[in-house]
Write a protein that holds these residues in place. Sequence first.
Motif, PDB file in Angstrom:
ATOM      1  N   ALA A  51       0.827  -1.208   0.000  1.00  0.00           N
ATOM      2  CA  ALA A  51       0.000   0.000   0.000  1.00  0.00           C
ATOM      3  C   ALA A  51       0.861   1.258   0.000  1.00  0.00           C
ATOM      4  O   ALA A  51       0.549   2.242  -0.690  1.00  0.00           O
ATOM      5  CB  ALA A  51      -0.928  -0.004   1.212  1.00  0.00           C
ATOM      6  N   ILE A  52       1.949   1.236   0.743  1.00  0.00           N
ATOM      7  CA  ILE A  52       2.860   2.384   0.786  1.00  0.00           C
ATOM      8  C   ILE A  52       3.477   2.625  -0.581  1.00  0.00           C
ATOM      9  O   ILE A  52       3.546   3.764  -1.067  1.00  0.00           O
ATOM     10  CB  ILE A  52       3.954   2.151   1.853  1.00  0.00           C
ATOM     11  CG1 ILE A  52       3.343   2.189   3.257  1.00  0.00           C
ATOM     12  CG2 ILE A  52       5.073   3.180   1.718  1.00  0.00           C
ATOM     13  CD1 ILE A  52       4.255   1.625   4.333  1.00  0.00           C
ATOM     14  N   GLU A  53       3.911   1.563  -1.232  1.00  0.00           N
ATOM     15  CA  GLU A  53       4.531   1.713  -2.551  1.00  0.00           C
ATOM     16  C   GLU A  53       3.528   2.191  -3.594  1.00  0.00           C
ATOM     17  O   GLU A  53       3.871   2.994  -4.468  1.00  0.00           O
ATOM     18  CB  GLU A  53       5.174   0.389  -2.963  1.00  0.00           C
ATOM     19  CG  GLU A  53       6.411   0.060  -2.123  1.00  0.00           C
ATOM     20  CD  GLU A  53       7.023  -1.288  -2.462  1.00  0.00           C
ATOM     21  OE1 GLU A  53       6.329  -2.095  -3.149  1.00  0.00           O
ATOM     22  OE2 GLU A  53       8.167  -1.545  -2.047  1.00  0.00           O
ATOM     23  N   ARG A  54       2.279   1.722  -3.511  1.00  0.00           N
ATOM     24  CA  ARG A  54       1.253   2.203  -4.450  1.00  0.00           C
ATOM     25  C   ARG A  54       1.000   3.693  -4.254  1.00  0.00           C
ATOM     26  O   ARG A  54       0.891   4.446  -5.216  1.00  0.00           O
ATOM     27  CB  ARG A  54      -0.052   1.423  -4.253  1.00  0.00           C
ATOM     28  CG  ARG A  54      -0.060   0.027  -4.846  1.00  0.00           C
ATOM     29  CD  ARG A  54      -1.483  -0.514  -4.979  1.00  0.00           C
ATOM     30  NE  ARG A  54      -2.198  -0.505  -3.707  1.00  0.00           N
ATOM     31  CZ  ARG A  54      -2.181  -1.511  -2.836  1.00  0.00           C
ATOM     32  NH1 ARG A  54      -1.465  -2.602  -3.087  1.00  0.00           N
ATOM     33  NH2 ARG A  54      -2.886  -1.437  -1.714  1.00  0.00           N
ATOM     34  N   ALA A  75      18.639  12.904  13.405  1.00  0.00           N
ATOM     35  CA  ALA A  75      18.980  11.484  13.519  1.00  0.00           C
ATOM     36  C   ALA A  75      18.936  10.846  12.136  1.00  0.00           C
ATOM     37  O   ALA A  75      17.875  10.755  11.522  1.00  0.00           O
ATOM     38  CB  ALA A  75      18.011  10.777  14.458  1.00  0.00           C
ATOM     39  N   ILE A  76      20.097  10.409  11.644  1.00  0.00           N
ATOM     40  CA  ILE A  76      20.185   9.757  10.334  1.00  0.00           C
ATOM     41  C   ILE A  76      19.921   8.272  10.526  1.00  0.00           C
ATOM     42  O   ILE A  76      20.680   7.575  11.205  1.00  0.00           O
ATOM     43  CB  ILE A  76      21.568   9.963   9.695  1.00  0.00           C
ATOM     44  CG1 ILE A  76      21.945  11.453   9.646  1.00  0.00           C
ATOM     45  CG2 ILE A  76      21.601   9.351   8.304  1.00  0.00           C
ATOM     46  CD1 ILE A  76      23.378  11.695   9.193  1.00  0.00           C
ATOM     47  N   LEU A  77      18.854   7.772   9.898  1.00  0.00           N
ATOM     48  CA  LEU A  77      18.475   6.375  10.087  1.00  0.00           C
ATOM     49  C   LEU A  77      19.183   5.430   9.121  1.00  0.00           C
ATOM     50  O   LEU A  77      19.169   4.217   9.340  1.00  0.00           O
ATOM     51  CB  LEU A  77      16.963   6.219   9.920  1.00  0.00           C
ATOM     52  CG  LEU A  77      16.078   7.099  10.815  1.00  0.00           C
ATOM     53  CD1 LEU A  77      14.621   6.686  10.651  1.00  0.00           C
ATOM     54  CD2 LEU A  77      16.496   7.000  12.274  1.00  0.00           C
ATOM     55  N   ALA A  78      19.765   5.943   8.044  1.00  0.00           N
ATOM     56  CA  ALA A  78      20.365   5.078   7.017  1.00  0.00           C
ATOM     57  C   ALA A  78      19.343   4.037   6.575  1.00  0.00           C
ATOM     58  O   ALA A  78      19.560   2.832   6.657  1.00  0.00           O
ATOM     59  CB  ALA A  78      21.645   4.420   7.527  1.00  0.00           C
ATOM     60  N   THR A  79      18.208   4.506   6.098  1.00  0.00           N
ATOM     61  CA  THR A  79      17.054   3.649   5.849  1.00  0.00           C
ATOM     62  C   THR A  79      17.331   2.547   4.836  1.00  0.00           C
ATOM     63  O   THR A  79      16.711   1.480   4.888  1.00  0.00           O
ATOM     64  CB  THR A  79      15.861   4.486   5.365  1.00  0.00           C
ATOM     65  OG1 THR A  79      16.255   5.272   4.226  1.00  0.00           O
ATOM     66  CG2 THR A  79      15.393   5.421   6.463  1.00  0.00           C
ATOM     67  N   LEU A  95      10.615   7.774  -2.019  1.00  0.00           N
ATOM     68  CA  LEU A  95       9.277   8.227  -1.637  1.00  0.00           C
ATOM     69  C   LEU A  95       8.598   7.275  -0.655  1.00  0.00           C
ATOM     70  O   LEU A  95       7.951   7.740   0.298  1.00  0.00           O
ATOM     71  CB  LEU A  95       8.428   8.448  -2.889  1.00  0.00           C
ATOM     72  CG  LEU A  95       8.841   9.650  -3.752  1.00  0.00           C
ATOM     73  CD1 LEU A  95       8.030   9.671  -5.052  1.00  0.00           C
ATOM     74  CD2 LEU A  95       8.671  10.961  -2.997  1.00  0.00           C
ATOM     75  N   PRO A  96       8.697   5.939  -0.809  1.00  0.00           N
ATOM     76  CA  PRO A  96       8.083   5.063   0.199  1.00  0.00           C
ATOM     77  C   PRO A  96       8.658   5.271   1.599  1.00  0.00           C
ATOM     78  O   PRO A  96       7.907   5.343   2.582  1.00  0.00           O
ATOM     79  CB  PRO A  96       8.384   3.652  -0.330  1.00  0.00           C
ATOM     80  CG  PRO A  96       8.484   3.822  -1.805  1.00  0.00           C
ATOM     81  CD  PRO A  96       9.160   5.154  -1.987  1.00  0.00           C
ATOM     82  N   VAL A  97       9.964   5.382   1.693  1.00  0.00           N
ATOM     83  CA  VAL A  97      10.593   5.628   2.995  1.00  0.00           C
ATOM     84  C   VAL A  97      10.134   6.977   3.555  1.00  0.00           C
ATOM     85  O   VAL A  97       9.833   7.108   4.751  1.00  0.00           O
ATOM     86  CB  VAL A  97      12.130   5.576   2.859  1.00  0.00           C
ATOM     87  CG1 VAL A  97      12.810   6.339   3.991  1.00  0.00           C
ATOM     88  CG2 VAL A  97      12.608   4.139   2.837  1.00  0.00           C
ATOM     89  N   SER A  98      10.069   7.981   2.688  1.00  0.00           N
ATOM     90  CA  SER A  98       9.642   9.302   3.143  1.00  0.00           C
ATOM     91  C   SER A  98       8.208   9.274   3.661  1.00  0.00           C
ATOM     92  O   SER A  98       7.888   9.896   4.676  1.00  0.00           O
ATOM     93  CB  SER A  98       9.764  10.315   1.995  1.00  0.00           C
ATOM     94  OG  SER A  98      11.119  10.507   1.646  1.00  0.00           O
TER      95      SER A  98
END
Length: 329
Positions: free
Chosen positions: A39-42, A200-204, A241-244
């Motif tokens: 759903a996030i990617e869509r 805080a850098i998460l290095a996703t 964009l999905p991570v954001s």
Amino acid sequence: MEQVRNVEGTQLPQTVEPRNPGMPLDMDWVRAVQANTSAIERRAATLPGRRSVKKDHQAAWLLRAITCIDLTTLSGDDTEDRVRRLCAKARQPVRPDILQALGMERITTGAICVYHEMVPAAVEALRGTGIPVAAVSTGFPAGLSPYRLRLAEIGESVEAGASEIDIVISRRHVLGGNWQALYDEMKDFRAASGEAHVKAILATGELGTLRNVARASLVCMMAGADFIKTSTGKEGVNATLPVSLVMMRAIRAYHERTGYRVGYKPAGGISKAKDALTYLALVKEELGDRWLRPDLFRFGASSLLGDIERQLEHHVTGAYSASWRHAAG
């Protein structure tokens, strides 16, 4: 969009909003966080084609994007002269003739971001401008140096004049599900930073799943992070964009629960003006207009500014210009 102004003598951007004090670690909340990847990617996939602004509106959004850039140089061959040139670009990111044609006053970038060794040169070059200096810290980019040295590095950057500290978390705490360790680490980094604000850098790209991204975002905010940031820019996968979307929704949930606004910074791989517009649209939709200001939103970028300036000249003149016409430091 309201006219963008950032003139000499204004307050530092991060003094506008009450600072996130953090809260006790709430493991029930952390464990309840899930992420529906499909759903996030869509949702993310619809953004580039569905959200478009044109002409004067596009120019206004691009000017706003400039004020939200952490203009960055993080290269092994950085020199003080390069940093001074970058600071000059931060003070005047758009050619005066273009700004005049747009009816704009002087604007600046949101901050300059450099390694610790370059902090004194940046502070001196920006003295009197109100533009913050951000220092990457805590063993950037891997975050694997001895813990006491990571804490000491923060203190030295603050002492050198950095008013923002971009720290990297220990990815192993996330990958191992050791949320208490991540919380304690983030609290220590926040305490070592004193009055300097902490990103805080998460290095996703190295956290494995979007659920891990969501949970790490929440834990860092609980521990007092002023911003959460996607990446160091050195990973194989940086801002997406999905991570954001996941991180912004964590910010929204934290604000709804606590009343405190935490900032967001996508970093790495954002180099085109059209990408900046997509990220701004996502921020507006997910978090609202209040986040479209440099105290709550930043782009971590080195080449984005050059493309935005070219697009603004095209808007003014009707012709695209060569990149060499726009000094980028």
